[in-house]
Design an enzyme around this catalytic site. Structure first.
Site, PDB file in Angstrom:
ATOM      1  N   THR A  97    -113.104 -11.732 -16.829  1.00 25.90           N
ATOM      2  CA  THR A  97    -113.600 -10.413 -17.590  1.00 25.90           C
ATOM      3  C   THR A  97    -114.251 -10.654 -18.961  1.00 25.90           C
ATOM      4  OG1 THR A  97    -111.479  -9.504 -16.606  1.00 25.90           O
ATOM      5  CG2 THR A  97    -112.400  -8.189 -18.310  1.00 25.90           C
ATOM      6  N   LYS A 174    -114.379  -2.442 -14.730  1.00 30.51           N
ATOM      7  CA  LYS A 174    -113.408  -3.220 -15.204  1.00 30.51           C
ATOM      8  C   LYS A 174    -112.644  -2.912 -16.210  1.00 30.51           C
ATOM      9  CE  LYS A 174    -110.549  -6.842 -15.259  1.00 30.51           C
ATOM     10  NZ  LYS A 174    -109.225  -6.766 -14.632  1.00 30.51           N
ATOM     11  N   LYS A 242    -107.984  -9.624 -25.213  1.00 32.90           N
ATOM     12  CA  LYS A 242    -109.304  -9.853 -25.200  1.00 32.90           C
ATOM     13  C   LYS A 242    -109.769  -8.736 -24.408  1.00 32.90           C
ATOM     14  CE  LYS A 242    -110.486 -12.430 -21.638  1.00 32.90           C
ATOM     15  NZ  LYS A 242    -110.595 -11.468 -20.368  1.00 32.90           N
TER      16      LYS A 242
HETATM   17  P1  NAP Z   1    -106.204 -18.775 -17.173  1.00 29.87           P
HETATM   18  O1  NAP Z   1    -104.984 -19.156 -16.245  1.00 29.87           O
HETATM   19  O2  NAP Z   1    -105.774 -18.944 -18.733  1.00 29.87           O
HETATM   20  O3  NAP Z   1    -107.475 -19.471 -16.856  1.00 29.87           O
HETATM   21  C1  NAP Z   1    -108.528 -19.720 -17.794  1.00 29.87           C
HETATM   22  C2  NAP Z   1    -109.510 -20.625 -17.146  1.00 29.87           C
HETATM   23  O4  NAP Z   1    -110.468 -20.847 -18.080  1.00 29.87           O
HETATM   24  C3  NAP Z   1    -108.929 -22.023 -16.890  1.00 29.87           C
HETATM   25  O5  NAP Z   1    -109.574 -22.788 -15.898  1.00 29.87           O
HETATM   26  C4  NAP Z   1    -109.400 -22.839 -18.450  1.00 29.87           C
HETATM   27  O6  NAP Z   1    -109.342 -24.256 -18.274  1.00 29.87           O
HETATM   28  C5  NAP Z   1    -110.538 -22.094 -18.396  1.00 29.87           C
HETATM   29  N1  NAP Z   1    -111.340 -22.514 -19.965  1.00 29.87           N
HETATM   30  C6  NAP Z   1    -110.491 -21.698 -21.177  1.00 29.87           C
HETATM   31  N2  NAP Z   1    -111.553 -22.215 -22.081  1.00 29.87           N
HETATM   32  C7  NAP Z   1    -112.273 -23.140 -21.580  1.00 29.87           C
HETATM   33  C8  NAP Z   1    -113.454 -23.720 -22.031  1.00 29.87           C
HETATM   34  N3  NAP Z   1    -113.939 -23.437 -23.652  1.00 29.87           N
HETATM   35  N4  NAP Z   1    -114.441 -24.260 -21.298  1.00 29.87           N
HETATM   36  C9  NAP Z   1    -113.959 -24.575 -20.065  1.00 29.87           C
HETATM   37  N5  NAP Z   1    -113.261 -23.799 -19.579  1.00 29.87           N
HETATM   38  C10 NAP Z   1    -112.262 -23.138 -20.126  1.00 29.87           C
HETATM   39  O7  NAP Z   1    -106.773 -17.400 -17.211  1.00 29.87           O
HETATM   40  P2  NAP Z   1    -106.835 -16.280 -15.617  1.00 29.87           P
HETATM   41  O8  NAP Z   1    -105.557 -15.517 -15.523  1.00 29.87           O
HETATM   42  O9  NAP Z   1    -107.091 -17.097 -14.456  1.00 29.87           O
HETATM   43  O10 NAP Z   1    -107.953 -15.441 -16.300  1.00 29.87           O
HETATM   44  C11 NAP Z   1    -109.369 -16.174 -15.985  1.00 29.87           C
HETATM   45  C12 NAP Z   1    -110.079 -14.667 -16.346  1.00 29.87           C
HETATM   46  O11 NAP Z   1    -109.790 -13.658 -15.404  1.00 29.87           O
HETATM   47  C13 NAP Z   1    -110.084 -13.875 -17.593  1.00 29.87           C
HETATM   48  O12 NAP Z   1    -111.280 -13.617 -18.000  1.00 29.87           O
HETATM   49  C14 NAP Z   1    -109.058 -12.957 -17.497  1.00 29.87           C
HETATM   50  O13 NAP Z   1    -108.925 -11.914 -18.095  1.00 29.87           O
HETATM   51  C15 NAP Z   1    -109.437 -12.474 -16.038  1.00 29.87           C
HETATM   52  N6  NAP Z   1    -108.563 -11.794 -15.040  1.00 29.87           N
HETATM   53  C16 NAP Z   1    -107.212 -12.045 -15.000  1.00 29.87           C
HETATM   54  C17 NAP Z   1    -106.337 -11.509 -14.316  1.00 29.87           C
HETATM   55  C18 NAP Z   1    -104.926 -11.895 -14.206  1.00 29.87           C
HETATM   56  O14 NAP Z   1    -104.099 -11.328 -13.951  1.00 29.87           O
HETATM   57  N7  NAP Z   1    -104.692 -13.407 -14.504  1.00 29.87           N
HETATM   58  C19 NAP Z   1    -106.685 -10.477 -13.631  1.00 29.87           C
HETATM   59  C20 NAP Z   1    -108.088  -9.978 -13.679  1.00 29.87           C
HETATM   60  C21 NAP Z   1    -108.882 -10.537 -14.337  1.00 29.87           C
HETATM   61  P3  NAP Z   1    -107.988 -25.097 -18.383  1.00 29.87           P
HETATM   62  O15 NAP Z   1    -107.269 -25.071 -17.142  1.00 29.87           O
HETATM   63  O16 NAP Z   1    -108.572 -26.414 -18.987  1.00 29.87           O
HETATM   64  O17 NAP Z   1    -107.451 -24.618 -19.818  1.00 29.87           O
END
Ligand code: NAP
Length: 289
Positions: A97, A174, A242
Site C-alpha cells: 500500500t 485500496k 501510514k
Molecule cells: P511487514 O510484515 O512489516 O513487512 C514489511 C516488509 O518490508 C518486510 O519484508 C521488510 O523487511 C520490508 N522493508 C521495510 N523497510 C524496508 C527497507 N527500507 N528496505 C527494504 N525492505 C524493507 O508488513 P506487511 O504486513 O507484510 O505489509 C506489507 C505492505 O502491505 C504494506 O504496505 C502494508 O500496508 C500492506 N498491506 C498489509 C496488510 C496486512 O494486513 N498486513 C494488508 C494489506 C496491505 P524486513 O523483514 O527486513 O523488516
C-alpha cells in the site's frame, strides 16, 4: 497466445509477502525471493525457493516480480536496485500500500528506464491469515493486456482480482477500502471501551451482535484479540497509520473529519511505542487514557 508464467520473484517477505511466496511455491511456480533481513526467507528455501542476497539477483530471469514492501520509500529504493537486472518483458506487480501518487511515479520511472517492462498496480484487501489461506482480494489496475498472463499467479495467492482501470485505480480503491477498515477498527475499539465502562463484557457485546448484519467476521477476530490483550500483528499499527494518512490526505479534511482525527490518535499510539503491534491495540491505548 499469452506467454505462460513459470518464474516469479517476491521481494519483501513480511507478513503478507511471506504468505504470497508460500502460496506461489505451493502452486508449482519457480520462485526466487529476497528480504532485507534474510532469515525470513530460510523456510522458503526448504520448500524449494531460491533465496537471493540482493534484489537484483532475485529478479534475474523472472517473468514476474512481486513487490510487497512496507511503504513507498522502501519500494522505490528496492526497484531502483533491480532496474538493470529485470528480465526482458518482465511484469512488475506492486502489491504494497503505497498510495496513488507514488504508484504513478513508480510507473513513470519504469516507463522511462525500462519501457519493455509491464507494470501492474495491485494492492490487496485482506490481512495476514487470509493471505496465508490465499483468500485476499487483489485490486488490480494497469495494462489489461497483461491480465491473462498474470491471473494464474493471482489465483495462487488470492480468492480473485478486481480490474479497476488504469495504473493508480487499484491504489485508489485500496485507499477507499482502508478508510472503511480503519473506521471499523476505531469504532470497534471505542464500542469495546464503552461496553466495559457500562459493565458489559466483550462476550456479551458479541452475543448481541452475532448472527445479525453488524457481526462482521473481521470485527470478531479483532474483538477476540482485544479480549485476550495480545496483539500479534496481522497488520501492524504503524502500517495502518501510514494507510490512514494516505486515505485522509486523498479525501481532504472537510470530507473526512473522522479519518483525520483517527490519524492523530493513531500517531500518538505509535509514538507511545505500539507501532509494531496489531492495529487492534488501539483499544488498549484508549482504555489507558
Ligand atoms: P511487514 O510484515 O512489516 O513487512 C514489511 C516488509 O518490508 C518486510 O519484508 C521488510 O523487511 C520490508 N522493508 C521495510 N523497510 C524496508 C527497507 N527500507 N528496505 C527494504 N525492505 C524493507 O508488513 P506487511 O504486513 O507484510 O505489509 C506489507 C505492505 O502491505 C504494506 O504496505 C502494508 O500496508 C500492506 N498491506 C498489509 C496488510 C496486512 O494486513 N498486513 C494488508 C494489506 C496491505 P524486513 O523483514 O527486513 O523488516
Amino acid at each position: 497466445m499469452p506467454t505462460k508464467i513459470n518464474t516469479v520473484s517476491v521481494l519483501g517477505l513480511g507478513a503478507m509477502g511471506h504468505a504470497f511466496a508460500t502460496n506461489i511455491i505451493k502452486n508449482n511456480f519457480t520462485l526466487k525471493v529476497w528480504n532485507r533481513s534474510e532469515e525470513k526467507g530460510k523456510d522458503l528455501v526448504e520448500k524449494g525457493a531460491t533465496l537471493a542476497s540482493t534484489p537484483a539477483q532475485a529478479v534475474e530471469g523472472s517473468q514476474v516480480v512481486i513487490l510487497m514492501l512496507a511503504d513507498a520509500d522502501s519500494t522505490v529504493e528496492v526497484i531502483k536496485q533491480t532496474i538493470d537486472a529485470l528480465a526482458e518483458q518482465a511484469i512488475v506487480v506492486q502489491m504494497g500500500t503505497i498510495g496513488v501518487e507514488a504508484t504513478e511515479q513508480l510507473n513513470k520511472y519504469l516507463k522511462e528506464n525500462r519501457p519493455d517492462i509491464g507494470f501492474i498496480d495491485a494492492p490487496v484487501s485482506g490481512t495476514k491469515k487470509p493471505a496465508e489461506m490465499a483468500q485476499i482480494a487483489i485490486l488490480a489496475s494497469g495494462d489489461r493486456a497483461l491480465q491473462s498472463q498474470i491471473e494464474p499467479v493471482f489465483a495462487a495467492i488470492s480468492k480473485g482480482s478486481h480490474w479497476l482501470g488504469d495504473v493508480g485505480a487499484g491504489s485508489a480503491m485500496k485507499l477507499v477500502v482502508n478508510s472503511w477498515l480503519i473506521g471499523l477498527v476505531q469504532s470497534l475499539a471505542e464500542s469495546h471501551c464503552l461496553a466495559k465502562q457500562l459493565g458489559f463484557s466483550p462476550e456479551t457485546l458479541w452475543s448481541v451482535l452475532e448472527g445479525g448484519p453488524l457481526a462482521a467476521p473481521y470485527a470478531k477476530t479483532k474483538l477476540e484479540m482485544i479480549e485476550e490483550g495480545r496483539y500479534p500483528p496481522q497488520m501492524q499499527l504503524k502500517w495502518a497509520l501510514k494507510d490512514a494518512t494516505l486515505a485522509a490526505k486523498a479525501g481532504g479534511e472537510a470530507q473526512m473529519p473522522n479519518l483525520h482525527s483517527i490519524t492523530a490518535l493513531w500517531q500518538a499510539a505509535v509514538d507511545a511505542g505500539l507501532g509494531d503491534k496489531d492495529l487492534s491495540v488501539i483499544a488498549q491505548y484508549l482504555e489507558k487514557q
